[in-house]
Design an enzyme around this catalytic site. Structure first.
Site, PDB file in Angstrom:
ATOM      1  N   GLU A 182      30.299   7.256  -0.902  1.00 18.65           N
ATOM      2  CA  GLU A 182      29.356   7.890  -1.823  1.00 18.65           C
ATOM      3  C   GLU A 182      30.025   8.204  -3.155  1.00 18.65           C
ATOM      4  O   GLU A 182      31.231   8.466  -3.213  1.00 18.65           O
ATOM      5  CB  GLU A 182      28.776   9.198  -1.251  1.00 18.65           C
ATOM      6  CG  GLU A 182      27.717   9.027  -0.192  1.00 18.65           C
ATOM      7  CD  GLU A 182      28.268   9.107   1.207  1.00 18.65           C
ATOM      8  OE1 GLU A 182      27.549   8.774   2.160  1.00 18.65           O
ATOM      9  OE2 GLU A 182      29.448   9.487   1.354  1.00 18.65           O
ATOM     10  N   THR A 183      29.196   8.207  -4.197  1.00 19.09           N
ATOM     11  CA  THR A 183      29.570   8.667  -5.526  1.00 19.09           C
ATOM     12  C   THR A 183      28.489   9.637  -5.974  1.00 19.09           C
ATOM     13  O   THR A 183      27.297   9.375  -5.770  1.00 19.09           O
ATOM     14  CB  THR A 183      29.656   7.495  -6.521  1.00 19.09           C
ATOM     15  OG1 THR A 183      30.656   6.577  -6.076  1.00 19.09           O
ATOM     16  CG2 THR A 183      29.992   7.972  -7.920  1.00 19.09           C
TER      17      THR A 183
END
Length: 290
Positions: A45-46
């Site tokens: 994830e970002t």
């Protein structure tokens, strides 16, 4: 210039938890730009910090994978709160940070040595039976005799969880990427009392897939939140325990789960390992970094 942080979540040792990229001041970014950044970082994830729209929230966050946006995720919640605080964020209520994400408001409390989030409500729960469970067991390379129970523990990402008879069975699982296509499954098993000297009481693994990829997540806050909401009320786990995750991947994830007044709190260590800036976007017909 906008700050960018790489945060290690859920491990006391650097580079042994789950990595998260956090971009600050992302209000002006489009969905396409966020997706492009998430695919470039290529992390699980970002996150992109924004101004909140709900007056009760301290900040807003959008959580992206290489395949799209998630309404909620666990290690991005702790990592984003850590980055926001480290950048000088001051919560409205001392000791408590309120995050606004697509799933709603999530409370994050600050302890002496870690952050912890309050598990959001499950959007799907209940038993997993019949053909669906048989498919999951076969896809993960698990012996049917090792299955103790199974349940939906979905708080947004889509998790289904299977409780196995032993940690050894969890660690030995060998998923088939083809059969597991489309599944998001967690495996868990308790250690016998006194079996570990480091306080770990549960072994966990998490497998995810979409139309593009299949893999194992190093340490997963959302899954552990759902597990706590299932295992503790069902009598499979105590109200306070530590879960180990990422063992097979060479990680040392440690997830602290505490049930207090009916609320499941999921906590862990957070450390910034890289602190930098991203360049401002420039007007040009050519592609520029975002």
């Amino acid at each position: 210039m906008t700050a960018v942080r790489l945060v290690d979540v859920f491990s006391e040792r650097a580079f042994r938890g789950n990595a998260l990229a956090v971009l600050h001041d992302a209000d002006g970014m489009s969905d396409d730009e966020m997706l492009a950044v998430a695919r470039w970082t290529n992390l699980s994830e970002t996150t992109f910090l924004t101004a909140p729209t709900d007056p009760r929230a301290d900040y807003g966050v959008r959580i992206w994978t290489i395949g799209g946006e998630l309404p909620f995720a666990g290690h991005p919640t702790l990592g984003s709160a850590h980055a926001w605080l480290e950048a000088g964020g001051v919560p409205r209520t001392e000791g408590v940070v309120v995050q606004e994400c697509a799933a709603g408001l999530v409370e994050v409390r600050r302890g002496a040595d870690r952050l912890a989030f309050a598990a959001p409500p499950l959007v799907r729960s209940g038993a997993v039976e019949g053909e669906e469970l048989a498919r999951v067991v076969a896809a993960l390379g698990v012996a049917p005799a090792d299955v103790v129970d199974a349940a939906w523990v979905d708080n947004g990402p889509g998790w289904l969880a299977v409780l196995l008879a032993s940690p050894e069975a969890v660690l030995a699982a060998a998923p088939d990427p083809v059969l597991a296509r489309g599944l998001k499954v967690g495996l868990a098993a308790r250690y016998p009392a006194g079996a570990r000297t480091d306080g770990v009481g549960l072994e966990v693994r998490a497998f995810f897939s979409d139309e593009r990829d299949f893999g194992e997540d190093p340490v997963t806050g959302s899954l552990n939140a759902g597990l706590g909401q299932w295992l503790v009320p069902a009598g499979y786990a105590p109200e306070h325990y530590v879960a180990a995750q990422g063992t097979v991947l060479g990680r040392e994830g440690r997830v602290h789960v505490d049930v207090e007044d009916g609320v499941v709190w999921v906590g862990g260590a957070t450390h910034t390992l890289v602190d930098g800036v991203r360049p401002s976007r420039r007007r040009s017909d050519r592609a520029q970094p975002v």
